[in-house]
Motif scaffolding. Sequence first.
Motif, PDB file in Angstrom:
ATOM      1  N   LEU A 121       0.961  -1.229   0.082  1.00  0.00           N
ATOM      2  CA  LEU A 121       0.028  -0.016  -0.040  1.00  0.00           C
ATOM      3  C   LEU A 121       0.964   1.385   0.060  1.00  0.00           C
ATOM      4  O   LEU A 121       0.582   2.162  -0.697  1.00  0.00           O
ATOM      5  N   GLY A 122       1.837   1.385   0.638  1.00  0.00           N
ATOM      6  CA  GLY A 122       2.827   2.246   0.836  1.00  0.00           C
ATOM      7  C   GLY A 122       3.629   2.756  -0.626  1.00  0.00           C
ATOM      8  O   GLY A 122       3.447   3.866  -1.042  1.00  0.00           O
ATOM      9  N   LYS A 123       3.886   1.680  -1.183  1.00  0.00           N
ATOM     10  CA  LYS A 123       4.521   1.890  -2.402  1.00  0.00           C
ATOM     11  C   LYS A 123       3.680   2.526  -3.687  1.00  0.00           C
ATOM     12  O   LYS A 123       3.833   3.439  -4.206  1.00  0.00           O
ATOM     13  N   GLU A 124       2.405   1.900  -3.650  1.00  0.00           N
ATOM     14  CA  GLU A 124       1.199   2.379  -4.482  1.00  0.00           C
ATOM     15  C   GLU A 124       0.993   4.000  -4.085  1.00  0.00           C
ATOM     16  O   GLU A 124       0.746   4.605  -5.032  1.00  0.00           O
ATOM     17  N   LEU A 125       0.899   4.288  -3.084  1.00  0.00           N
ATOM     18  CA  LEU A 125       0.722   5.431  -2.571  1.00  0.00           C
ATOM     19  C   LEU A 125       1.909   6.507  -2.898  1.00  0.00           C
ATOM     20  O   LEU A 125       1.611   7.628  -3.235  1.00  0.00           O
ATOM     21  N   GLN A 126       2.931   5.902  -2.760  1.00  0.00           N
ATOM     22  CA  GLN A 126       4.229   6.765  -2.951  1.00  0.00           C
ATOM     23  C   GLN A 126       4.467   6.956  -4.533  1.00  0.00           C
ATOM     24  O   GLN A 126       4.632   8.230  -4.875  1.00  0.00           O
ATOM     25  N   ASP A 127       4.127   6.070  -5.441  1.00  0.00           N
ATOM     26  CA  ASP A 127       3.805   6.270  -6.675  1.00  0.00           C
ATOM     27  C   ASP A 127       3.064   7.213  -7.391  1.00  0.00           C
ATOM     28  O   ASP A 127       3.203   8.011  -8.014  1.00  0.00           O
ATOM     29  N   LEU A 128       1.863   7.211  -6.571  1.00  0.00           N
ATOM     30  CA  LEU A 128       0.509   7.898  -6.911  1.00  0.00           C
ATOM     31  C   LEU A 128       1.277   9.423  -6.456  1.00  0.00           C
ATOM     32  O   LEU A 128       0.889  10.411  -7.240  1.00  0.00           O
ATOM     33  N   ASP A 129       1.598   9.586  -5.542  1.00  0.00           N
ATOM     34  CA  ASP A 129       2.281  10.958  -4.848  1.00  0.00           C
ATOM     35  C   ASP A 129       3.287  11.593  -5.894  1.00  0.00           C
ATOM     36  O   ASP A 129       3.169  12.745  -6.324  1.00  0.00           O
ATOM     37  N   GLU A 130       4.187  10.861  -6.420  1.00  0.00           N
ATOM     38  CA  GLU A 130       5.301  10.978  -7.495  1.00  0.00           C
ATOM     39  C   GLU A 130       4.566  11.485  -8.543  1.00  0.00           C
ATOM     40  O   GLU A 130       4.953  12.634  -9.188  1.00  0.00           O
ATOM     41  N   ALA A 131       3.597  10.706  -9.095  1.00  0.00           N
ATOM     42  CA  ALA A 131       2.908  11.122 -10.397  1.00  0.00           C
ATOM     43  C   ALA A 131       2.232  12.498 -10.158  1.00  0.00           C
ATOM     44  O   ALA A 131       2.081  13.582 -11.165  1.00  0.00           O
ATOM     45  N   GLU A 135      -7.689  14.005  -9.553  1.00  0.00           N
ATOM     46  CA  GLU A 135      -7.454  12.493 -10.012  1.00  0.00           C
ATOM     47  C   GLU A 135      -6.398  11.796  -8.706  1.00  0.00           C
ATOM     48  O   GLU A 135      -6.770  10.652  -8.592  1.00  0.00           O
ATOM     49  N   TYR A 136      -5.578  12.621  -8.299  1.00  0.00           N
ATOM     50  CA  TYR A 136      -4.808  11.915  -7.172  1.00  0.00           C
ATOM     51  C   TYR A 136      -5.830  11.505  -5.965  1.00  0.00           C
ATOM     52  O   TYR A 136      -5.775  10.488  -5.439  1.00  0.00           O
ATOM     53  N   GLU A 137      -6.663  12.435  -5.622  1.00  0.00           N
ATOM     54  CA  GLU A 137      -7.574  12.201  -4.417  1.00  0.00           C
ATOM     55  C   GLU A 137      -8.524  11.105  -4.761  1.00  0.00           C
ATOM     56  O   GLU A 137      -8.759  10.123  -3.798  1.00  0.00           O
ATOM     57  N   LYS A 138      -8.924  10.847  -6.022  1.00  0.00           N
ATOM     58  CA  LYS A 138      -9.719   9.655  -6.335  1.00  0.00           C
ATOM     59  C   LYS A 138      -9.171   8.267  -6.349  1.00  0.00           C
ATOM     60  O   LYS A 138      -9.480   7.438  -5.832  1.00  0.00           O
ATOM     61  N   ALA A 139      -7.892   8.654  -6.828  1.00  0.00           N
ATOM     62  CA  ALA A 139      -7.031   7.198  -6.977  1.00  0.00           C
ATOM     63  C   ALA A 139      -6.529   6.744  -5.630  1.00  0.00           C
ATOM     64  O   ALA A 139      -6.603   5.585  -5.211  1.00  0.00           O
ATOM     65  N   LYS A 140      -6.196   7.730  -4.699  1.00  0.00           N
ATOM     66  CA  LYS A 140      -5.713   7.410  -3.409  1.00  0.00           C
ATOM     67  C   LYS A 140      -6.968   6.731  -2.770  1.00  0.00           C
ATOM     68  O   LYS A 140      -6.906   5.795  -1.990  1.00  0.00           O
ATOM     69  N   LYS A 141      -8.115   7.261  -2.740  1.00  0.00           N
ATOM     70  CA  LYS A 141      -9.386   6.880  -2.159  1.00  0.00           C
ATOM     71  C   LYS A 141      -9.531   5.376  -2.604  1.00  0.00           C
ATOM     72  O   LYS A 141      -9.864   4.370  -1.786  1.00  0.00           O
TER      73      LYS A 141
END
Length: 77
Positions: free
Chosen positions: A41-51, A61-67
């Motif tokens: 989960l941490g890696k996915e959230l890090q990748d999302l944050d980086e994008a 899009e970030y908030e939707k994907a994170k949720k």
Amino acid sequence: MKLTRALAAVLMVVVLLNLWGCCGGSKEVIVPQTQTTTTTLGKELQDLDEAYKKGAITQEEYEKAKKKIIEQREKQK
């Protein structure tokens, strides 16, 4: 005169194809729920944050994907 019209038509087609390529694919991708998770989960959230920080996605899009990522992990438990 015919050459000018032909060039104008070609230019319009090129412009429309470019717009289609960057804006035409607005369909939402649905990922099957039977997918095996191989990242944390941490890696996915890090990748999302980086994008998001690189400007690849908007804040919305970030908030939707994170949720969605968090909800999917909750269902897997």
